[in-house]
Scaffold this motif. Structure first.
Motif, PDB file in Angstrom:
ATOM      1  N   ASN A 120      -1.379   5.626  10.377  1.00  0.00           N
ATOM      2  CA  ASN A 120      -2.719   6.030  10.806  1.00  0.00           C
ATOM      3  C   ASN A 120      -3.726   6.062   9.677  1.00  0.00           C
ATOM      4  OD1 ASN A 120      -2.428   6.385  13.611  1.00  0.00           O
ATOM      5  ND2 ASN A 120      -1.445   8.377  13.326  1.00  0.00           N
ATOM      6  N   ALA A 121      -3.235   6.084   8.429  1.00  0.00           N
ATOM      7  CA  ALA A 121      -4.151   6.131   7.285  1.00  0.00           C
ATOM      8  C   ALA A 121      -5.040   4.897   7.223  1.00  0.00           C
ATOM      9  CB  ALA A 121      -3.353   6.255   5.987  1.00  0.00           C
ATOM     10  N   GLU A 145       2.708  -0.845  20.117  1.00  0.00           N
ATOM     11  CA  GLU A 145       3.343   0.416  20.506  1.00  0.00           C
ATOM     12  C   GLU A 145       2.860   1.535  19.595  1.00  0.00           C
ATOM     13  OE1 GLU A 145       7.712   0.056  21.695  1.00  0.00           O
ATOM     14  OE2 GLU A 145       7.444  -1.659  20.338  1.00  0.00           O
ATOM     15  N   LYS A 146       2.544   2.686  20.171  1.00  0.00           N
ATOM     16  CA  LYS A 146       2.160   3.855  19.383  1.00  0.00           C
ATOM     17  C   LYS A 146       3.410   4.481  18.790  1.00  0.00           C
ATOM     18  CE  LYS A 146      -0.952   6.895  18.009  1.00  0.00           C
ATOM     19  NZ  LYS A 146      -0.160   7.363  16.845  1.00  0.00           N
ATOM     20  N   THR A 147       3.325   4.874  17.520  1.00  0.00           N
ATOM     21  CA  THR A 147       4.426   5.577  16.865  1.00  0.00           C
ATOM     22  C   THR A 147       3.953   6.971  16.478  1.00  0.00           C
ATOM     23  OG1 THR A 147       3.814   4.799  14.649  1.00  0.00           O
ATOM     24  CG2 THR A 147       5.292   3.387  15.950  1.00  0.00           C
ATOM     25  N   GLY A 172       0.781  -1.230   0.000  1.00  0.00           N
ATOM     26  CA  GLY A 172       0.000   0.000   0.000  1.00  0.00           C
ATOM     27  C   GLY A 172       0.811   1.278   0.000  1.00  0.00           C
ATOM     28  N   ASP A 173       0.079   2.394  -0.018  1.00  0.00           N
ATOM     29  CA  ASP A 173       0.667   3.727  -0.011  1.00  0.00           C
ATOM     30  C   ASP A 173      -0.280   4.666   0.742  1.00  0.00           C
ATOM     31  OD1 ASP A 173       2.113   6.010  -0.462  1.00  0.00           O
ATOM     32  OD2 ASP A 173       1.599   6.165  -2.599  1.00  0.00           O
ATOM     33  N   PRO A 174       0.110   5.154   1.930  1.00  0.00           N
ATOM     34  CA  PRO A 174       1.402   4.989   2.598  1.00  0.00           C
ATOM     35  C   PRO A 174       1.638   3.523   2.962  1.00  0.00           C
ATOM     36  CG  PRO A 174      -0.195   5.926   4.106  1.00  0.00           C
ATOM     37  CD  PRO A 174      -0.837   5.932   2.756  1.00  0.00           C
ATOM     38  N   PRO A 223      -5.346   0.727  18.834  1.00  0.00           N
ATOM     39  CA  PRO A 223      -6.091   0.482  17.592  1.00  0.00           C
ATOM     40  C   PRO A 223      -7.217  -0.515  17.812  1.00  0.00           C
ATOM     41  CG  PRO A 223      -4.066  -0.784  17.586  1.00  0.00           C
ATOM     42  CD  PRO A 223      -4.026   0.078  18.829  1.00  0.00           C
ATOM     43  N   SER A 224      -8.262  -0.395  17.042  1.00  0.00           N
ATOM     44  CA  SER A 224      -9.417  -1.258  17.202  1.00  0.00           C
ATOM     45  C   SER A 224      -9.165  -2.623  16.603  1.00  0.00           C
ATOM     46  CB  SER A 224     -10.630  -0.623  16.499  1.00  0.00           C
ATOM     47  OG  SER A 224     -11.696  -1.532  16.440  1.00  0.00           O
TER      48      SER A 224
END
Length: 206
Positions: free
Chosen positions: A145-146, A122-124, A82-84, A202-203
């Protein structure tokens, strides 16, 4: 100024060479432009190298509805979609959050149990990093996050992890429980559907 005329056979050879060079240049330009920059890890053993190569070979062409892309540098230890880009790195060091004495050490680190694999969460700065914590080789997946929910990627990748990377106890098959010390309310039993910690993000739903 006059130029000597090349023999017909040599002219044909030159033409073929130019065509091949042009085609190769186009292929290189297209693929280098489409490749995702992913730093290749340095596995600590030849067995880890082989297991990681088996993982990237087994990894699906579609992850979270995104097509697979090449990585730069090209490596059997990395993959992207994918992109991002959703990126996978196999053979990474133990996460600092699990290392006693490190600045980010957290014995109650959050973990989710997705499709049979225990993933450290882990959150980035731009999403979430998931690390398979109960495997003989650490597998790291970064999801921007996209993508929402970000857990969709590891749900899709977990079967390949189970297939290619043995558990850290030497057994095969799904992880049997969340990692020791992790803060998780995930189901301990293998399941075809994802289960996760109670954290709202995240869900775990797709």
């Amino acid at each position: 100024m006059q130029y000597a005329r090349l023999p017909v056979s040599l002219q044909a050879a030159v033409a073929l060479g130019v065509t091949a060079l042009t085609g190769g240049a186009v292929w290189l330009l297209f693929n280098s432009g489409n490749a995702v920059a992913v730093a290749a890890p340095t596995p600590t053993s030849s067995s880890a190298q082989s297991e990681c190569a088996a993982l990237t070979k087994a990894a699906p062409q579609i992850v979270d509805n995104e097509k697979r892309r090449s990585t730069d540098p090209s490596s059997p230890l990395t993959a992207a979609w994918g992109d991002p880009a959703i990126t996978l790195r196999c053979g990474v060091p133990e996460p600092e959050i699990l290392r006693p004495g490190s600045k980010t050490y957290d014995p109650t680190a959050e973990e989710g149990y997705f499709n049979g694999v225990a993933w450290l969460i882990e959150k980035t700065s731009d999403g979430y990093r998931f690390t398979a914590a109960q495997r003989a080789v650490y597998v790291e997946v970064d999801v921007p996050n996209a993508y929402s929910p970000q857990t969709g990627a590891v749900i899709d990748l977990s079967p390949a992890v189970i297939k290619a990377i043995p558990r850290n106890d030497g057994a095969s098959g799904p992880d049997t429980s969340p990692a020791a010390g992790a803060n998780s309310t995930a189901s301990a039993s293998p399941s075809a559907s994802a289960t996760a910690s109670a954290s709202p993000s995240p869900s775990a739903s797709r």
